[in-house]
Design an enzyme around this catalytic site. Sequence first.
Site, mmCIF file in Angstrom:
data_model
loop_
_atom_site.group_PDB
_atom_site.id
_atom_site.type_symbol
_atom_site.label_atom_id
_atom_site.label_comp_id
_atom_site.label_asym_id
_atom_site.label_seq_id
_atom_site.Cartn_x
_atom_site.Cartn_y
_atom_site.Cartn_z
ATOM 1 N N ARG A 57 0.798 -1.222 0.000
ATOM 2 C CA ARG A 57 0.000 0.000 0.000
ATOM 3 C C ARG A 57 0.838 1.283 0.000
ATOM 4 N NH1 ARG A 57 -2.599 -4.011 1.823
ATOM 5 N NH2 ARG A 57 -0.688 -4.357 2.961
ATOM 6 N N THR A 58 1.799 1.348 0.909
ATOM 7 C CA THR A 58 2.515 2.621 1.048
ATOM 8 C C THR A 58 3.253 2.955 -0.243
ATOM 9 O OG1 THR A 58 2.756 2.170 3.399
ATOM 10 C CG2 THR A 58 4.135 3.908 2.494
ATOM 11 N N LYS A 86 26.533 -4.138 -2.918
ATOM 12 C CA LYS A 86 27.995 -4.035 -3.044
ATOM 13 C C LYS A 86 28.620 -3.393 -1.810
ATOM 14 C CE LYS A 86 27.626 -3.079 -8.022
ATOM 15 N NZ LYS A 86 27.892 -2.039 -9.032
ATOM 16 N N ARG A 107 11.539 3.685 3.057
ATOM 17 C CA ARG A 107 11.164 2.691 4.073
ATOM 18 C C ARG A 107 12.402 1.854 4.344
ATOM 19 N NH1 ARG A 107 5.957 -1.148 4.193
ATOM 20 N NH2 ARG A 107 5.137 0.826 4.959
ATOM 21 N N HIS A 135 5.590 5.695 11.608
ATOM 22 C CA HIS A 135 5.019 5.630 10.259
ATOM 23 C C HIS A 135 4.078 6.842 10.114
ATOM 24 C CE1 HIS A 135 3.728 4.142 6.520
ATOM 25 N NE2 HIS A 135 3.509 2.876 6.809
HETATM 26 N N1 ASP Z 1 1.739 -1.715 6.628
HETATM 27 C C1 ASP Z 1 1.980 -1.314 7.987
HETATM 28 C C2 ASP Z 1 3.453 -0.980 8.200
HETATM 29 O O1 ASP Z 1 4.210 -0.940 7.246
HETATM 30 C C3 ASP Z 1 1.458 -2.288 8.978
HETATM 31 C C4 ASP Z 1 2.064 -3.664 8.973
HETATM 32 O O2 ASP Z 1 2.971 -3.956 8.204
HETATM 33 O O3 ASP Z 1 1.589 -4.471 9.767
HETATM 34 O O4 ASP Z 1 3.841 -0.739 9.315
#
Ligand code: ASP
Length: 309
Positions: A57-58, A86, A107, A135
Amino acid sequence: MKTENRDVVSIKDFSKKEIEHILTYAKKMVPYAKGEKYTDILKGKILSSLFFEPSTRTRLSFESAMHRLGGRVIGFAEPSATSQKKGESLADTIRMADAYSDIIVIRHPQEGAARLAAMFAESPIINAGDGAGRHPTQCLLDLFTILTEKKNIKGNKIVLLGDLKYGRTVHSLAYALSLFGAELTFVSPETLKMPKEVINECKEFGGEPTSTANLEKAVKDADVLYVTRIQKERFADMAEYAKVKGAYRVDLDLLENAKKDLVIMHPLPRVDEIADEVDETPHARYFQQVWNGIVMRMALLSLILGATE
Ligand code: ASP
């Protein structure tokens, strides 16, 4: 208020007024996110999407948001295909992305990675999740969802359920909900309780979050139930994970005595903590919440890159 050129590393970096401004502006993005209206306010802008950890999703919603605003996206979702393999340092990877783009979404499995990235990049950095840390963009879309469903946040009884120790979404959300005056109840397995540090942050605003193991009772009084999955990938010892796996589950039996207008949210992915049968109830809002991710990320990109509608 200055949102232009800002890093979004932690929700704590924003004042209540600033968060309110972002939430209000996000409403303007709804027709664009639906594809009913078109805009290219970010034409010529490039976003670097650096995902050192899995995401559905993100990552996709940031990409979709950038495209819907007329911008372009470069990046990776698989760090093993980059020079990290590397031995390149995070700082150097960030320097490269900084040279190639106008804004960087990152991320990373390490807590603090986004803060570090912000030290090496001139372009704004958006934290899309740093380990078990924070987050912030999920937090903003969660606030937006609660506001849309409940009209306000203050006074609502909100239950945060699940892996409160490793869940970064609940760390950010607990703080923000306290800032806005919600009444919080934490429900988790004994070994996955909310960290003291986050509880103390919540108390800064006069809130008194309570913790309980009694999920049935907590759900009965709740206006919002925010469910999270157990973050298996954060456990150093799989035997510890096995002990808590399947420790809680939201199903129709549990919801029997819930308020009629209880709203159930989940940042997703879910594993087995919400039964599929719940999807058909009027309580389920987790798929709407996903869609709100586009709205919120469009709002953030446009505010930070200083091109507002
Ligand atoms: N998608 C959310 C996160 O990246 C929640 C999860 O992964 O459980 O933190």
